[in-house]
Scaffold this active site. Sequence first.
Site, short mmCIF file in Angstrom:
data_model
loop_
_atom_site.label_atom_id
_atom_site.label_comp_id
_atom_site.label_asym_id
_atom_site.label_seq_id
_atom_site.Cartn_x
_atom_site.Cartn_y
_atom_site.Cartn_z
N GLY A 1 2.71 6.17 6.56
CA GLY A 1 3.61 6.89 5.64
C GLY A 1 3.43 6.35 4.25
O GLY A 1 3.01 5.21 4.06
N CYS A 2 3.73 7.19 3.26
CA CYS A 2 3.39 6.86 1.87
C CYS A 2 4.57 6.37 1.05
O CYS A 2 4.38 5.82 -0.02
CB CYS A 2 2.78 8.07 1.18
SG CYS A 2 1.25 8.59 1.95
N VAL A 3 5.78 6.60 1.50
CA VAL A 3 6.91 6.22 0.66
C VAL A 3 7.74 5.13 1.32
O VAL A 3 8.17 4.20 0.70
CB VAL A 3 7.82 7.44 0.37
CG1 VAL A 3 8.89 7.06 -0.65
CG2 VAL A 3 7.00 8.59 -0.15
N TRP B 1 3.45 3.74 -6.22
CA TRP B 1 4.31 3.05 -5.23
C TRP B 1 3.44 2.41 -4.15
O TRP B 1 3.70 1.28 -3.74
CB TRP B 1 5.28 4.07 -4.63
CG TRP B 1 6.23 3.53 -3.62
CD1 TRP B 1 6.32 3.91 -2.32
CD2 TRP B 1 7.26 2.54 -3.81
NE1 TRP B 1 7.32 3.21 -1.68
CE2 TRP B 1 7.92 2.36 -2.58
CE3 TRP B 1 7.65 1.77 -4.90
CZ2 TRP B 1 8.96 1.46 -2.39
CZ3 TRP B 1 8.71 0.87 -4.73
CH2 TRP B 1 9.35 0.73 -3.49
#
Lengths: 105, 166
Positions: A103-105, B28
Amino acid sequence: MATRTICGVTVQVNDEGFMTNPAEWNKDIAVELAKEEGIAELTPNHWKVIDFCRQSAATSGAAPTIRTITSGSGISTKELFSLFPKGPAKKVAKISGLGKPEGCV
Amino acid sequence: MADDNRKIAFICSKGDLDMAYPALIMGWAALGNGIDVTIFFTFWGMDLITNKRVDHLELAPVANTSMKMSMMGVPGNLGIPNVMGILPGMTAFTTNFMNNKMKSLGVPPVREYLAMMVDAGAQLYACKMSVDMFGLKKEDFIDGVCDIVTASDFIDMVADAQVIFI
């Protein structure tokens, strides 16, 4: 699959050094892996994060992303980045005996 | 580790909702991997750090060839006809649609995302020329914007960074 011995336990690891079987992990291994990642001592807040990651992975099957950790463990983003400086995403997962977060976040 | 001294700089030049996210998501990820992140906001990208604008970024359906109705559950390869896209309310519709998509993926809104990145150590800078062009002041910006700098300052700042233009 490669193996290595940490604190007298032989565990399976992938080529990036992440443990591939979370069941082989224990708290002594975490302390040792943390040292390798440049964290000399695991404080209660470090454990809060590690325990959260272990529980989260046990439910979802994958290491949690940073945002999952900060929204679920009660540790803020700022705090997480100071507890695990220079790259908490991989460091936390590695010390917790989990794979890289998906997952990226 | 190879990442120890790595630095990435993003130049955000677009203010559309869909163009706000690439730098946030990649930045991020970089922060999470222990890489220093600097973001320079310029031209329409100023919207991302301007208090009055950041919560109102939009996505227009007109001339957007990639936004197919299959995203909305309509089978096939149909786009939103441009003639429909110009109708009042269509931009609000596609904006709302994109915001909901992001929400359902657990992606925070832009303001919250930037705050999270600042907490993680990202450095945000506003472009001097754009500040003059739009008549902005430092107090118009969201918290966490370090400074207003010239293009030349930015170029010096990123001498040893990988630079990504968006």
